[in-house]
Write an enzyme that holds these catalytic residues in place. Structure first.
Site, mmCIF file in Angstrom:
data_model
loop_
_atom_site.group_PDB
_atom_site.id
_atom_site.type_symbol
_atom_site.label_atom_id
_atom_site.label_comp_id
_atom_site.label_asym_id
_atom_site.label_seq_id
_atom_site.Cartn_x
_atom_site.Cartn_y
_atom_site.Cartn_z
ATOM 1 C CG ASP A 72 33.935 1.255 -36.657
ATOM 2 O OD1 ASP A 72 33.885 0.827 -37.825
ATOM 3 O OD2 ASP A 72 33.544 0.602 -35.672
ATOM 4 C CG HIS A 217 38.436 3.743 -34.519
ATOM 5 N ND1 HIS A 217 39.137 2.710 -33.928
ATOM 6 C CD2 HIS A 217 37.156 3.610 -34.101
ATOM 7 C CE1 HIS A 217 38.310 1.994 -33.182
ATOM 8 N NE2 HIS A 217 37.101 2.515 -33.266
HETATM 9 ZN ZN LIG Z 1 32.699 3.599 -32.800
#
Ligand SMILES: [Zn+2]
Length: 261
Positions: A72, A217
């Site tokens: 992400d 991430h």
């Molecule tokens: Zn996010």
């Protein structure tokens, strides 16, 4: 098309109906189901898997043993580029839930993701962490603008992941209008968007199981050696999954539905 109704919605309606009936028979007894309903309303945004406001895909198939990896908050040159190198070297295909304004700045990285067999989802236009408290119009715009930024890089996606994984009642009508569905996750490393990288792999692998949708991430990592340390942790995640006999499969195959149009 997946059914609109979920168990979470059914349970919520049942609690409301029970409260309604009891209000006529034994009013004081209506307090319990009503209280449960209100408590569920307050907690539901943080537990997308309940399906209280709508269906969110949070797990995939567990047979054969495997998981899907999702990244992400990118793309970002300091992390996404080296990550794509690593994934290519290991022949791993992941899904990237990208932020529209980052995609608009680095369309080359979006094109590279798709060219190298990865899938791309929309993680909103601006990653407003309070998005679920905004008006319907704002929620819709964040979904639509995120899609437009991806379309400019030649990607048309069906999957949306809300910022910080929180859902709300305005999200699902907005997704339906765009013909999209919500994707959550079932396993994360508590990396606070890459602000806590040390021990990431160990935290993540401790409880990982077949069927998981794993959240990582590719946001920038603070510190001069940050990106390098982070990539080392991702490498340990790949090794750890292999050691546990867990294959890494594309998200679409993991959840049995297309992610890209
Ligand atoms: Zn996010």
């Amino acid at each position: 098309m997946a059914p609109r109704w979920t168990w979470g919605m059914g349970a919520a309606l049942a609690a409301l109906a029970a409260a309604g009936v009891l209000a006529f028979v034994r009013p004081w007894m209506a307090v319990l189901p009503l209280g449960l309903f209100l408590a569920a309303c307050a907690a539901a945004p943080f537990f997308p898997a309940w399906g209280f406001f709508g269906r969110t895909v949070t797990r995939g198939r567990d047979d054969p043993p495997g998981v899907a990896l999702t990244f992400d908050d990118g793309p970002h040159p300091s992390t996404t580029g080296p990550l794509l190198d690593l994934l290519r070297e290991r022949e791993v295909r992941a899904a990237f839930f990208v932020v529209g304004r980052h995609a608009a700045t680095h369309p080359d990285l979006i094109r590279r993701m798709v060219a190298e067999g990865h899938e791309v989802g929309n993680h909103s236009a601006s990653h407003d962490v309070w998005l679920m408290l905004r008006r319907s119009r704002t929620v819709s715009r964040e979904v639509r603008d995120g899609c437009q930024a991806l379309a400019a890089a030649g990607v048309r996606t069906l999957a949306f992941r809300p910022p910080v994984g929180i859902v709300g009642p305005r999200l699902f009508p907005a997704l339906r209008r765009e013909g999209m569905f919500a994707v959550g996750f079932s396993r994360r490393a508590r990396d606070f968007g890459n602000r806590r990288v040390t021990g990431l792999a160990e935290r993540l692998l401790r409880g990982v199981r077949s069927g998981d949708i794993v959240l990582l991430h590719d946001a920038p990592v603070p510190g001069e050696d940050g990106p390098g340390r982070w990539l080392g942790e991702v490498r340990r995640v790949l090794d750890g999954l292999a050691a546990r006999g867990l294959a890494i499969r594309p998200l679409s195959r993991h959840i049995d539905r297309p992610v890209l149009r």
